[in-house]
Design a protein around this motif. Structure first.
Motif, mmCIF file in Angstrom:
data_model
loop_
_atom_site.group_PDB
_atom_site.id
_atom_site.type_symbol
_atom_site.label_atom_id
_atom_site.label_comp_id
_atom_site.label_asym_id
_atom_site.label_seq_id
_atom_site.Cartn_x
_atom_site.Cartn_y
_atom_site.Cartn_z
ATOM 1 N N ASN A 43 -3.443 9.919 13.052
ATOM 2 C CA ASN A 43 -3.695 9.736 11.627
ATOM 3 C C ASN A 43 -3.563 8.290 11.165
ATOM 4 O O ASN A 43 -3.319 8.028 9.989
ATOM 5 C CB ASN A 43 -2.719 10.605 10.815
ATOM 6 N N THR A 44 -3.749 7.352 12.086
ATOM 7 C CA THR A 44 -3.600 5.935 11.760
ATOM 8 C C THR A 44 -4.943 5.227 11.816
ATOM 9 O O THR A 44 -5.748 5.474 12.707
ATOM 10 C CB THR A 44 -2.608 5.260 12.733
ATOM 11 N N ARG A 51 4.371 12.143 1.370
ATOM 12 C CA ARG A 51 5.207 10.994 1.712
ATOM 13 C C ARG A 51 6.610 11.410 2.144
ATOM 14 O O ARG A 51 7.219 10.785 3.013
ATOM 15 C CB ARG A 51 5.298 10.049 0.519
ATOM 16 N N ARG A 67 -7.760 10.582 7.219
ATOM 17 C CA ARG A 67 -8.028 9.331 7.952
ATOM 18 C C ARG A 67 -9.483 9.267 8.400
ATOM 19 O O ARG A 67 -10.159 8.248 8.219
ATOM 20 C CB ARG A 67 -7.083 9.248 9.157
ATOM 21 N N ALA A 82 -1.238 8.304 -0.117
ATOM 22 C CA ALA A 82 -1.618 8.742 1.221
ATOM 23 C C ALA A 82 -1.182 7.773 2.312
ATOM 24 O O ALA A 82 -1.313 8.081 3.495
ATOM 25 C CB ALA A 82 -3.134 8.939 1.298
ATOM 26 N N VAL A 83 -0.684 6.600 1.947
ATOM 27 C CA VAL A 83 -0.267 5.613 2.952
ATOM 28 C C VAL A 83 1.226 5.764 3.204
ATOM 29 O O VAL A 83 2.052 5.502 2.333
ATOM 30 C CB VAL A 83 -0.599 4.173 2.505
ATOM 31 N N VAL A 135 -11.817 8.457 5.592
ATOM 32 C CA VAL A 135 -11.790 7.039 5.232
ATOM 33 C C VAL A 135 -12.654 6.231 6.200
ATOM 34 O O VAL A 135 -13.408 5.352 5.784
ATOM 35 C CB VAL A 135 -10.346 6.510 5.218
ATOM 36 N N LEU A 191 -9.973 4.705 0.375
ATOM 37 C CA LEU A 191 -8.746 5.500 0.220
ATOM 38 C C LEU A 191 -8.761 6.272 -1.084
ATOM 39 O O LEU A 191 -8.402 7.454 -1.138
ATOM 40 C CB LEU A 191 -7.522 4.590 0.280
ATOM 41 N N ALA A 250 -8.957 10.328 -1.083
ATOM 42 C CA ALA A 250 -7.843 11.061 -1.684
ATOM 43 C C ALA A 250 -8.332 11.940 -2.828
ATOM 44 O O ALA A 250 -7.897 13.086 -2.982
ATOM 45 C CB ALA A 250 -6.775 10.094 -2.157
ATOM 46 N N GLU A 267 -0.881 4.094 8.590
ATOM 47 C CA GLU A 267 -0.703 5.518 8.863
ATOM 48 C C GLU A 267 -0.845 6.331 7.583
ATOM 49 O O GLU A 267 -0.147 6.079 6.587
ATOM 50 C CB GLU A 267 0.654 5.786 9.507
ATOM 51 N N LEU A 268 -1.736 7.326 7.613
ATOM 52 C CA LEU A 268 -2.021 8.152 6.440
ATOM 53 C C LEU A 268 -1.304 9.492 6.546
ATOM 54 O O LEU A 268 -1.240 10.104 7.622
ATOM 55 C CB LEU A 268 -3.529 8.387 6.305
ATOM 56 N N TRP A 270 0.803 -1.225 0.000
ATOM 57 C CA TRP A 270 0.000 0.000 0.000
ATOM 58 C C TRP A 270 0.837 1.275 0.000
ATOM 59 O O TRP A 270 0.452 2.247 -0.663
ATOM 60 C CB TRP A 270 -0.980 -0.019 1.172
#
Length: 452
Positions: free
Chosen positions: A419-420, A389, A399, A370-371, A402, A445, A449, A384-385, A364
């Protein structure tokens, strides 16, 4: 074209209309008038019944519960063997207070917990009603047994909301705000959160700075070793984001504790009872705690907590510590069957299903911008989002979006940390249910996004 309707699978979600439905909205309205506003409700689920990993709401909508009642119903909702044990026990004896009298259910459970606790030391057990009570027992026992008053805990930790447990907790300011002064003598250290290392290190270059801070700073400045009773640690940090430390952290922590005669208290309230694919998360790291806090999954939803300690430590006299309802016969009966089910099949299933989930989740971070990180042990997994990155900017709003989208599709998941997304389904979860959860989260997701 066939007119035959495809049968609805009872092991997967099925929504009959918009959620929340009219009956759910009516219950929520009544709730707002009389129930404490301090409760956090992530989305408008009004549960009516449950079976296995499925929850049905008051409007007849069925959801896949990847929360397990917040990591509590280890054997699934209303496992028939647990229900039968509860029914049989309530027909014989509901309450007698094990702090004043004797009954076999309490003894049998204490024997079992002493047997399965990590490490090979003889153990004794004190019972309460919750994780917070188990932690309170740990605090009191550590101070009593050592004659020392100071305690070291970790940032990001959650140990409960009673005053002693809250003093250890360092998860959210709102949890502590307005309740001071808290119990004195507690200091905190950074937790080994490798994705967001407090010292800017990568795992390969880590010199276990988190433990060095304890040894070189805390013990030399604010909590002298001879006054420090215990270090309180979650083997996997739960509410802080499902954070899994490296093995060397526990090696060093045990070295420091042994050098100074400091006890190690493992808070396994969320990570214990098979959740990580072993009975205790401590086993993954060969951590042998002096005192263990147990609750949540111990009794499949019945209220129960336990403080499990080395027998040579638990030598306090009659009246020093007790709980009227702790070790209630009905809760003990449920716990004994729960442990039997875990040993027979469910710890192994947690390991298998966790591996199945991680086989797909590992990709992912490359597939979804976003991951940022995926981590976990067994069926205790965090996703965790992030908004970026490279900078690892936290994305709490993404998060939460989602989570809401998943609810609208029949999947119950909650957050951990800022944010997890936490995945902690009942340990009875199947491959098909795991695949449904991942399919749904992938869809959510993408939608979240795109909306962001």
């Amino acid at each position: 074209m066939s007119n035959t309707l495809e049968p609805v699978r009872v092991d997967l979600p099925h929504l009959t209309g918009p959620v929340p439905g009219p009956r759910a909205r009516a219950v929520m309205e009544r709730d707002r008038a009389v129930v404490s506003p301090s409760y956090t409700r992530g989305y408008p689920l009004v549960a009516a019944s449950g079976e296995g990993a499925i929850i049905e709401d008051v409007d007849g909508n069925r959801y896949l519960d990847f929360n397990a009642g917040i990591a509590v119903v280890a054997t699934g909702h209303c496992h028939p063997r647990v229900v039968r044990a509860i029914q049989d026990q309530t027909a014989r004896l509901i309450h007698m207070s094990g702090t004043d009298f004797y009954y076999e259910e309490m003894v049998a459970l204490a024997e079992k917990l002493a047997q399965i606790a990590p490490g090979d030391a003889a153990r004794r057990v004190s019972f309460g009603n919750s994780g917070a009570e188990a932690v309170e027992g740990c605090i009191k026992l550590a101070r009593y047994a050592t004659g020392r008053d100071k305690l070291i805990a970790f940032y990001g930790s959650f140990h409960g909301r009673t005053m002693g447990a809250l003093s250890l907790t360092a998860r959210k300011a709102v949890q502590r705000a307005g309740f001071g002064p808290l119990v004195p003598g507690v200091v905190h250290a950074p937790y080994p959160y490798c994705y967001r290392c407090a010292y800017g290190k990568e795992p390969d270059a880590c010199a276990v700075e988190c433990v060095k801070f304890i040894e070189d700073t805390l013990l030399r400045t604010v909590t002298p070793p001879e006054e420090t009773a215990a270090i309180v640690v979650e083997p996997v940090q739960g509410e802080g984001g499902y954070v899994v430390p490296p093995r060397k952290f526990f090696d060093e922590l045990q070295r420091v504790a042994q050098r100074h005669g400091i006890l190690i208290i493992a808070d396994e309230v969320q990570s214990g009872m098979g959740r990580t694919g072993k009975m205790w998360a401590s086993e993954h790291f060969e951590l042998m705690p002096d005192i263990l806090a147990v609750a949540k999954g111990i009794a499949s939803g019945m209220p129960l907590g336990a403080t499990v300690a080395r027998a040579d430590l638990m030598h306090w006299p009659p009246g020093a510590h007790a709980s009227t309802f702790g070790g209630n016969p009905v809760s003990c009966a449920a716990a004994l069957v729960t442990i039997a089910l875990l040993e027979e099949e469910l710890v192994a299933n947690a390991a298998r299903m966790g591996a199945h989930l991680m086989d797909r989740l590992r990709s992912w971070p490359e597939r979804f911008a976003a991951v940022g990180d995926v981590r976990g042990l067994g069926l205790m997994i965090g996703i965790e989002l992030v908004g970026d990155r490279k900078t690892r900017q936290k994305a709490p709003q993404l998060r939460d979006r989602v989570l809401d989208l998943a609810f609208q599709r029949g999947l119950l998941v909650l957050g951990a940390g800022e944010n997890t997304i936490r995945l902690c389904p009942p340990l009875v979860v199947t491959r098909d249910q795991c695949d449904f959860a991942l399919d749904t989260l992938e869809e959510c997701l993408g939608l979240a996004a795109a909306g962001a």
